[in-house]
Design a protein around this motif. Structure first.
Motif, PDB file in Angstrom:
ATOM      1  N   GLU A   9     -10.549   3.475  -3.089  1.00 35.25           N
ATOM      2  CA  GLU A   9      -9.746   3.200  -4.281  1.00 35.25           C
ATOM      3  C   GLU A   9      -8.279   3.016  -3.912  1.00 35.25           C
ATOM      4  O   GLU A   9      -7.614   2.107  -4.416  1.00 35.25           O
ATOM      5  N   LEU A  10      -7.762   3.862  -3.041  1.00 36.79           N
ATOM      6  CA  LEU A  10      -6.375   3.737  -2.606  1.00 36.79           C
ATOM      7  C   LEU A  10      -6.155   2.447  -1.833  1.00 36.79           C
ATOM      8  O   LEU A  10      -5.108   1.797  -1.969  1.00 36.79           O
ATOM      9  N   LEU A  14      -3.594  -0.588  -2.733  1.00 40.25           N
ATOM     10  CA  LEU A  14      -2.664  -1.116  -1.736  1.00 40.25           C
ATOM     11  C   LEU A  14      -2.770  -2.634  -1.627  1.00 40.25           C
ATOM     12  O   LEU A  14      -1.759  -3.334  -1.583  1.00 40.25           O
ATOM     13  N   VAL A  15      -3.989  -3.151  -1.613  1.00 38.49           N
ATOM     14  CA  VAL A  15      -4.190  -4.601  -1.528  1.00 38.49           C
ATOM     15  C   VAL A  15      -3.654  -5.290  -2.782  1.00 38.49           C
ATOM     16  O   VAL A  15      -3.029  -6.359  -2.698  1.00 38.49           O
ATOM     17  N   ASP A  16      -3.858  -4.696  -3.957  1.00 39.40           N
ATOM     18  CA  ASP A  16      -3.316  -5.259  -5.198  1.00 39.40           C
ATOM     19  C   ASP A  16      -1.792  -5.303  -5.156  1.00 39.40           C
ATOM     20  O   ASP A  16      -1.172  -6.294  -5.564  1.00 39.40           O
ATOM     21  N   ASN A  17      -1.169  -4.232  -4.676  1.00 36.10           N
ATOM     22  CA  ASN A  17       0.288  -4.194  -4.575  1.00 36.10           C
ATOM     23  C   ASN A  17       0.804  -5.213  -3.567  1.00 36.10           C
ATOM     24  O   ASN A  17       1.846  -5.833  -3.787  1.00 36.10           O
ATOM     25  N   LEU A  18       0.086  -5.390  -2.472  1.00 29.79           N
ATOM     26  CA  LEU A  18       0.468  -6.400  -1.487  1.00 29.79           C
ATOM     27  C   LEU A  18       0.424  -7.794  -2.105  1.00 29.79           C
ATOM     28  O   LEU A  18       1.318  -8.610  -1.903  1.00 29.79           O
ATOM     29  N   ARG A  23       3.287 -12.535  -4.386  1.00 28.05           N
ATOM     30  CA  ARG A  23       3.600 -13.424  -5.512  1.00 28.05           C
ATOM     31  C   ARG A  23       5.099 -13.449  -5.776  1.00 28.05           C
ATOM     32  O   ARG A  23       5.663 -14.507  -6.073  1.00 28.05           O
ATOM     33  N   ILE A  24       5.755 -12.297  -5.687  1.00 34.44           N
ATOM     34  CA  ILE A  24       7.210 -12.243  -5.864  1.00 34.44           C
ATOM     35  C   ILE A  24       7.892 -13.079  -4.792  1.00 34.44           C
ATOM     36  O   ILE A  24       8.809 -13.858  -5.072  1.00 34.44           O
TER      37      ILE A  24
END
Length: 125
Positions: A9-10, A14-18, A23-24
């Motif tokens: 889950e962590l 982490l992959v979602d935040n990356l 995208r930014i």
């Protein structure tokens, strides 16, 4: 098993935040927006003295300079923080952050390994 599920889950978070950070990074400010903003600021700063000269008199030049400095400074700050990733002075210190995370994880692994060995030794005795 619980730790592996929690770790998965962590890792997903982490992959979602990356992906969000990428995208930014890869979303540039539209050129038309940047040009229009600079033109609007320039017109505002050129017309401002005509609006305040009756009120401020001889102080008009100084006050317009202060307002122009402030407005163009905010615009420059916006351009600077548009891309927070890299190695410029004003970019995020990602290498230091990642090294801290790495050291914290290594400490946790070492502590858990030592605790597991201590538990095994106490069970064996």
């Amino acid at each position: 098993t619980y730790q592996l599920i929690n770790l998965q889950e962590l890792l997903n978070i982490l992959v979602d935040n990356l992906g969000s950070c990428e995208r930014i990074l890869k979303t540039p400010m539209p050129l038309a927006y940047a040009i229009h903003l600079k033109q609007l600021l320039l017109v505002y700063c050129c017309l401002l003295p005509l609006q305040v000269v009756d009120t401020l008199g001889w102080w008009t030049g100084f006050m317009v300079a202060v307002v122009s400095f402030t407005v163009f400074g905010v615009e420059a700050i916006g351009l600077e923080i548009e891309n927070p990733f890299g190695y410029d002075d004003n970019d995020l210190p990602l290498d230091a952050i990642c090294n801290t995370i790495k050291h914290n994880i290594e400490d946790l692994i070492t502590t858990q390994s030592n605790a597991a060995r201590s538990l095994q030794d106490s069970i064996a005795n």
